[in-house]
Design a protein around this motif. Sequence first.
Motif, PDB file in Angstrom:
ATOM      1  N   ALA A   1     -98.771 118.516  49.615  1.00 40.02           N
ATOM      2  CA  ALA A   1     -99.604 117.283  49.820  1.00 40.02           C
ATOM      3  C   ALA A   1     -99.404 115.997  48.513  1.00 40.02           C
ATOM      4  O   ALA A   1     -98.723 115.016  49.050  1.00 40.02           O
ATOM      5  CB  ALA A   1    -100.585 117.349  50.861  1.00 40.02           C
ATOM      6  N   ALA A   2     -99.940 116.275  47.819  1.00 38.27           N
ATOM      7  CA  ALA A   2     -99.828 115.978  46.539  1.00 38.27           C
ATOM      8  C   ALA A   2     -98.221 115.181  46.529  1.00 38.27           C
ATOM      9  O   ALA A   2     -98.564 114.411  45.865  1.00 38.27           O
ATOM     10  CB  ALA A   2    -100.070 116.840  45.119  1.00 38.27           C
ATOM     11  N   GLN A   3     -97.274 116.017  46.524  1.00 37.99           N
ATOM     12  CA  GLN A   3     -96.119 115.512  45.659  1.00 37.99           C
ATOM     13  C   GLN A   3     -96.092 114.806  46.841  1.00 37.99           C
ATOM     14  O   GLN A   3     -94.659 113.848  46.934  1.00 37.99           O
ATOM     15  CB  GLN A   3     -94.966 116.829  47.064  1.00 37.99           C
ATOM     16  N   PHE A   4     -96.361 115.077  48.293  1.00 33.18           N
ATOM     17  CA  PHE A   4     -95.466 113.410  49.298  1.00 33.18           C
ATOM     18  C   PHE A   4     -96.279 112.426  49.260  1.00 33.18           C
ATOM     19  O   PHE A   4     -95.961 110.912  48.822  1.00 33.18           O
ATOM     20  CB  PHE A   4     -96.738 113.557  50.703  1.00 33.18           C
ATOM     21  N   GLN A   5     -97.741 112.682  48.544  1.00 34.38           N
ATOM     22  CA  GLN A   5     -98.725 111.096  48.130  1.00 34.38           C
ATOM     23  C   GLN A   5     -98.040 110.500  47.141  1.00 34.38           C
ATOM     24  O   GLN A   5     -97.981 109.429  46.889  1.00 34.38           O
ATOM     25  CB  GLN A   5    -100.073 111.544  47.515  1.00 34.38           C
ATOM     26  N   ALA A   6     -97.041 110.949  45.756  1.00 33.58           N
ATOM     27  CA  ALA A   6     -96.318 111.283  45.212  1.00 33.58           C
ATOM     28  C   ALA A   6     -95.333 110.190  45.582  1.00 33.58           C
ATOM     29  O   ALA A   6     -94.663 109.260  44.913  1.00 33.58           O
ATOM     30  CB  ALA A   6     -95.931 112.452  43.466  1.00 33.58           C
ATOM     31  N   ALA A   7     -94.302 110.647  46.387  1.00 34.76           N
ATOM     32  CA  ALA A   7     -93.534 110.106  47.058  1.00 34.76           C
ATOM     33  C   ALA A   7     -93.940 108.353  47.770  1.00 34.76           C
ATOM     34  O   ALA A   7     -93.255 107.726  47.164  1.00 34.76           O
ATOM     35  CB  ALA A   7     -92.824 110.788  47.743  1.00 34.76           C
ATOM     36  N   GLY A   8     -94.852 108.436  48.179  1.00 33.43           N
ATOM     37  CA  GLY A   8     -95.777 107.462  48.890  1.00 33.43           C
ATOM     38  C   GLY A   8     -95.984 106.543  47.907  1.00 33.43           C
ATOM     39  O   GLY A   8     -95.285 105.539  47.688  1.00 33.43           O
ATOM     40  N   THR A   9     -96.598 106.722  47.348  1.00 32.57           N
ATOM     41  CA  THR A   9     -96.882 106.045  45.607  1.00 32.57           C
ATOM     42  C   THR A   9     -95.816 105.534  44.341  1.00 32.57           C
ATOM     43  O   THR A   9     -96.285 104.191  44.459  1.00 32.57           O
ATOM     44  CB  THR A   9     -96.992 106.828  44.250  1.00 32.57           C
ATOM     45  N   THR A  10     -94.228 105.990  44.677  1.00 31.79           N
ATOM     46  CA  THR A  10     -93.106 105.688  44.180  1.00 31.79           C
ATOM     47  C   THR A  10     -92.782 104.856  44.752  1.00 31.79           C
ATOM     48  O   THR A  10     -92.024 103.596  44.863  1.00 31.79           O
ATOM     49  CB  THR A  10     -92.264 106.477  43.996  1.00 31.79           C
ATOM     50  N   PHE A  11     -92.746 104.671  46.509  1.00 27.65           N
ATOM     51  CA  PHE A  11     -91.891 103.877  47.340  1.00 27.65           C
ATOM     52  C   PHE A  11     -92.397 102.977  47.542  1.00 27.65           C
ATOM     53  O   PHE A  11     -91.770 101.159  46.883  1.00 27.65           O
ATOM     54  CB  PHE A  11     -91.855 104.651  48.800  1.00 27.65           C
ATOM     55  N   ALA A  12     -93.966 103.355  47.977  1.00 28.22           N
ATOM     56  CA  ALA A  12     -94.481 101.904  47.804  1.00 28.22           C
ATOM     57  C   ALA A  12     -94.848 100.732  46.541  1.00 28.22           C
ATOM     58  O   ALA A  12     -94.714  99.868  46.779  1.00 28.22           O
ATOM     59  CB  ALA A  12     -95.731 102.413  48.454  1.00 28.22           C
ATOM     60  N   SER A  13     -94.789 101.432  45.580  1.00 30.73           N
ATOM     61  CA  SER A  13     -94.730 100.827  44.136  1.00 30.73           C
ATOM     62  C   SER A  13     -93.349 100.145  44.216  1.00 30.73           C
ATOM     63  O   SER A  13     -93.109  98.988  43.911  1.00 30.73           O
ATOM     64  CB  SER A  13     -95.200 101.829  42.805  1.00 30.73           C
ATOM     65  N   THR A  14     -92.827 100.676  44.137  1.00 32.21           N
ATOM     66  CA  THR A  14     -91.436  99.840  43.845  1.00 32.21           C
ATOM     67  C   THR A  14     -90.498  98.960  44.685  1.00 32.21           C
ATOM     68  O   THR A  14     -89.864  98.058  44.668  1.00 32.21           O
ATOM     69  CB  THR A  14     -89.738 101.011  44.212  1.00 32.21           C
ATOM     70  N   PHE A  15     -90.449  99.727  46.141  1.00 31.43           N
ATOM     71  CA  PHE A  15     -90.146  98.459  47.942  1.00 31.43           C
ATOM     72  C   PHE A  15     -90.936  97.892  48.172  1.00 31.43           C
ATOM     73  O   PHE A  15     -91.119  97.341  49.026  1.00 31.43           O
ATOM     74  CB  PHE A  15     -89.641  99.532  48.794  1.00 31.43           C
ATOM     75  N   ASP A  16     -92.742  97.810  48.054  1.00 36.35           N
ATOM     76  CA  ASP A  16     -93.896  97.331  48.412  1.00 36.35           C
ATOM     77  C   ASP A  16     -93.716  97.957  49.794  1.00 36.35           C
ATOM     78  O   ASP A  16     -93.913  96.277  50.915  1.00 36.35           O
ATOM     79  CB  ASP A  16     -93.256  95.768  48.203  1.00 36.35           C
ATOM     80  N   PHE A  17     -93.569  99.203  50.351  1.00 34.06           N
ATOM     81  CA  PHE A  17     -94.155  99.462  51.415  1.00 34.06           C
ATOM     82  C   PHE A  17     -94.926  99.851  51.288  1.00 34.06           C
ATOM     83  O   PHE A  17     -95.785 100.257  50.897  1.00 34.06           O
ATOM     84  CB  PHE A  17     -92.676 100.731  51.646  1.00 34.06           C
ATOM     85  N   SER A  18     -95.707  99.783  52.832  1.00 34.20           N
ATOM     86  CA  SER A  18     -97.257 100.419  52.698  1.00 34.20           C
ATOM     87  C   SER A  18     -96.926 101.838  52.645  1.00 34.20           C
ATOM     88  O   SER A  18     -95.950 102.493  52.790  1.00 34.20           O
ATOM     89  CB  SER A  18     -97.155 100.463  54.502  1.00 34.20           C
ATOM     90  N   MET A  19     -98.644 102.410  51.652  1.00 31.59           N
ATOM     91  CA  MET A  19     -98.321 103.759  51.460  1.00 31.59           C
ATOM     92  C   MET A  19     -97.702 104.758  53.047  1.00 31.59           C
ATOM     93  O   MET A  19     -96.816 105.393  52.549  1.00 31.59           O
ATOM     94  CB  MET A  19     -99.720 104.173  50.937  1.00 31.59           C
ATOM     95  N   ALA A  20     -98.322 104.921  54.232  1.00 33.77           N
ATOM     96  CA  ALA A  20     -97.843 105.241  55.214  1.00 33.77           C
ATOM     97  C   ALA A  20     -96.856 106.018  55.412  1.00 33.77           C
ATOM     98  O   ALA A  20     -95.993 106.421  55.487  1.00 33.77           O
ATOM     99  CB  ALA A  20     -99.361 105.381  56.141  1.00 33.77           C
ATOM    100  N   GLY A  21     -96.374 104.388  55.637  1.00 33.51           N
ATOM    101  CA  GLY A  21     -95.173 104.446  55.761  1.00 33.51           C
ATOM    102  C   GLY A  21     -93.767 104.970  54.956  1.00 33.51           C
ATOM    103  O   GLY A  21     -92.856 106.222  54.665  1.00 33.51           O
ATOM    104  N   SER A  22     -94.324 104.938  53.193  1.00 31.46           N
ATOM    105  CA  SER A  22     -93.604 105.528  52.728  1.00 31.46           C
ATOM    106  C   SER A  22     -93.376 107.170  52.414  1.00 31.46           C
ATOM    107  O   SER A  22     -93.138 108.015  52.269  1.00 31.46           O
ATOM    108  CB  SER A  22     -94.124 105.468  51.281  1.00 31.46           C
TER     109      SER A  22
END
Length: 464
Positions: A141-162
Amino acid sequence: MDYTTTVLITLVIYKIILVGIGFYANQKTSSTEDYFIGGRGLGPWVAAISSAASASSAWTLLGMSGAAYAMGLSAIWIVPAVVGGYMFNWIWLAPKLQKKAAAEQSVTLSELLANGSGKLTRPILWLCSVCIVFAFTFYIAAQFQAAGTTFASTFDFSMAGSIVMGTTIILIYTLLGGFWAVSITDTLQGLLMALAGLVLPIAALLAIGGPTELWQQMHNVFSTTQMSITGEHSGLVGIAFIFGLLGIGLGNPGQPHVVNRMMALRDEKSVQQAKFIAVGWSAIVITGMLIVGWCAKVLIDPVANSEQALLDVTNLLFPPVIAGVIIAAILSAIMSTADSQLLVSASAISYDISKNKNNKNSLLYSRLTVVIMCVISMLIALYAPDDIFSRVLFAWNALGAAFGPLLIVKVISKSVDGKYAFAAIFTGFALSVILSLFPSAPGDYLERIIPFALAFIIAWLGRR
């Protein structure tokens, strides 16, 4: 092209390569042994780099640089802790473990730990499975959250979608090829992480003016406390703080997703070659991230979140294409751990506790388990987010104390009495979980050292 488009194209190409590797590896996977341990045919480069990458996870790139940014000089103790753990694993443990696993035909770490326990073999396998699934659910879950953080901060995606996007990619190639897919993709990802560990600190140091200028600037941006080698602690508490950080290395021998690469090595020559590769990799990456964290404090202060310091430095120093490759390396760290842990969780449920390991449906059950674990971990990442660094180290400590002491004793003894083996695993894991519920001691030395030491004593008393 604008920055976002360039980074996105770079990542899409990279992910297509990963999925392609999954299809390739699927051709080499015809049995449960192939799926979980690659038919014991791993060479030194694949074993060393994939093991290192799967051990590192998001906390090595995002977490280590963030810790250096927040802690200052005292974060330096994490470097010998991590590198020392790699040295112990590869120089002392790997040669013995490869021989023992081959001799006993053990496919998983749980199976190796339970061998020779008589009537307690199945209870030990069940206990190992509970420990692995519990810890890895939060770890993944921590890895998925980190992936979400990286996608969201880079592409301005929503955290859930990332989070959903990253989870889906990992799930596809883990399902396709199992151990081979995970090992080959982890090797590619590990090489990218090493590249980031070399390029980023060099570029940051050049931007500041060199190591001497960095040291001088650190005195300006860090507080007096942060420039202390023991942080805010002093005297005996300061010594305990140092031992607590060094205790991170104790977790290395007990990580199932790491030691199964050693079990999968094809021969003794491969072990000897792999140890230099793995230790060198760890020294490059962990030292590089320490320097990046310090440089980020000088170059960008403040940042919204210390664990995003690496992303901010990357965007500051590099053009979009290079930034895209480095962000791909960050996602690699996340994915290389998540896929390995999904595979180990699947083996714990569908292989270790199965009464008929040669059942023709075993491979199907394994893949179904991967899907279930993926979904549960994704839901935790979505609805119960937590600090990446802390969550990863909790799971790391718990698994290290549960399995590491017993594994060390087993490779230097013929066997360990089943009662003592069960007690060692239970004590190490349960005590780590209990101590984690209390306020943290300096450097978390209590939950890192005491459970490991007690579990080792129990295992040692039961050796034959």
